[in-house]
Design an enzyme around this catalytic site. Structure first.
Site, short mmCIF file in Angstrom:
data_model
loop_
_atom_site.label_atom_id
_atom_site.label_comp_id
_atom_site.label_asym_id
_atom_site.label_seq_id
_atom_site.Cartn_x
_atom_site.Cartn_y
_atom_site.Cartn_z
N GLU A 107 37.84 44.86 57.84
CA GLU A 107 38.85 44.80 57.22
C GLU A 107 39.77 45.68 58.70
O GLU A 107 40.82 46.12 58.55
CB GLU A 107 38.98 45.87 55.63
CG GLU A 107 38.47 44.83 55.31
CD GLU A 107 38.95 43.70 54.55
OE1 GLU A 107 40.24 42.88 55.30
OE2 GLU A 107 38.41 42.50 53.97
N HIS A 202 39.53 39.43 44.99
CA HIS A 202 38.70 39.93 46.14
C HIS A 202 37.97 41.64 45.51
O HIS A 202 37.14 42.10 45.77
CB HIS A 202 39.52 40.05 47.40
CG HIS A 202 38.56 41.01 49.09
ND1 HIS A 202 38.68 40.35 49.47
CD2 HIS A 202 37.79 41.42 48.75
CE1 HIS A 202 38.15 41.38 50.73
NE2 HIS A 202 37.65 42.02 49.61
O1 2HA Z 1 32.26 43.77 53.18
O2 2HA Z 1 35.04 44.34 51.20
O3 2HA Z 1 36.42 43.34 52.94
C1 2HA Z 1 33.10 44.76 53.50
C2 2HA Z 1 34.61 43.98 52.62
C3 2HA Z 1 35.23 43.21 53.21
ZN ZN Z 2 36.26 43.27 50.01
#
Ligand code: 2HA
Ligand code: ZN
Length: 259
Positions: A107, A202
């Site tokens: 990220e 997510h």
């Molecule tokens: O694995 O959460 O969004 C790390 C995360 C990616």
């Molecule tokens: Zn994540």
């Protein structure tokens, strides 16, 4: 490994990771965190990596970011091996690794895009926290919660102080590829106004002056979501505190203009 010493920030990573793990919000290597620093050190020429977008507000600054594959439950014990120090070039177009963990979180584009926006709009917010709380991901599977207003109005009406802590409500980004620049740019836009942005299916991203401060806001929102789910599990569909009551509370605390 080149060492660095940002003891206050390392303590913030450590304590926050500990609580992320305890809450079960950051399973396995889920989630990531960063803190923006004013960095005087020059970035070495060889370290220049082109950024996918220009980040002019980060020019000459540095970011501490958790590494790819790092676990909250391990960062919470010893943060140093899991955190990398990155510097942004003076023209805001490149970055380079300086010290610590060398493989940044996937990220990184989102963190850099968001830090760029925060530096412009809310420079006091130096910390970004991303994690995967069950109660918030579950909201995304309810068709009625497919936009920021529906989620903010319902969930933040479950407890009388929730909207007071988050008068603007929360931001929302429709499902996007994890780690993508698209996710980062859309989140940055939402965070011009909000302190929290829900990533559909997510997890959530929170900002604050410190990671502990970002965690505070997240904790408030997550508790409200748990009240909602507890009532749903009991077979009830709560209508929540009325809009008039919410506005009355915000007015009493001088926060109505942020609603
Ligand atoms: O694995 O959460 O969004 C790390 C995360 C990616
Ligand atoms: Zn994540």
């Amino acid at each position: 490994m080149t060492k660095f010493s940002y003891q206050n920030e390392l303590d913030d990573f450590k304590a926050t990771a500990h609580w992320l793990a305890l809450r079960g919000w950051s399973e396995a290597a889920g989630g990531n965190m960063s803190i923006r620093l004013d960095a005087p050190a020059k970035l070495h020429e060889n370290d220049h990596i082109k950024l996918p977008i220009d980040v002019p507000y980060l020019a000459g600054k540095a970011v501490l970011l958790t590494g790819s594959g790092t676990r909250a439950r391990e960062i919470g014990l010893d943060p140093l091996p899991h955190i990398g120090l990155y510097k942004i070039s003076d023209d805001g177009r490149y970055y380079g690794w300086i010290a610590g963990n060398k493989t940044p979180s996937m990220e990184l584009p989102a963190h850099f895009a968001i830090h760029n926006t925060l530096e412009q709009h809310r420079p006091g917010d130096k910390a970004i926290l991303h994690t995967h709380p069950v109660s918030l991901i579950a909201l995304c599977h309810m068709p009625l919660f497919n936009n920021a207003k529906a989620i903010s109005d319902k969930i933040l009406s479950m407890q009388s102080e929730a909207r007071l802590i988050l008068p603007e409500g929360i931001g929302f980004v429709k499902h996007a590829l994890p780690g993508s620049l698209e996710l980062g740019l859309k989140s940055a836009l939402e965070l011009e106004r909000h302190h929290l942005v829900l990533w559909q299916y997510h997890g959530i991203l929170a900002t604050g002056e410190t990671l502990a401060g970002a965690f505070d806001k997240l904790e408030v929102f997550e508790k409200s979501a748990r009240v909602y789910w507890q009532l749903r599990a009991a077979g009830l569909d709560p209508c929540g505190i009325s809009e008039a009551e919410i506005k009355h509370t915000l007015k009493a605390f001088g926060r109505l203009e942020r609603y």
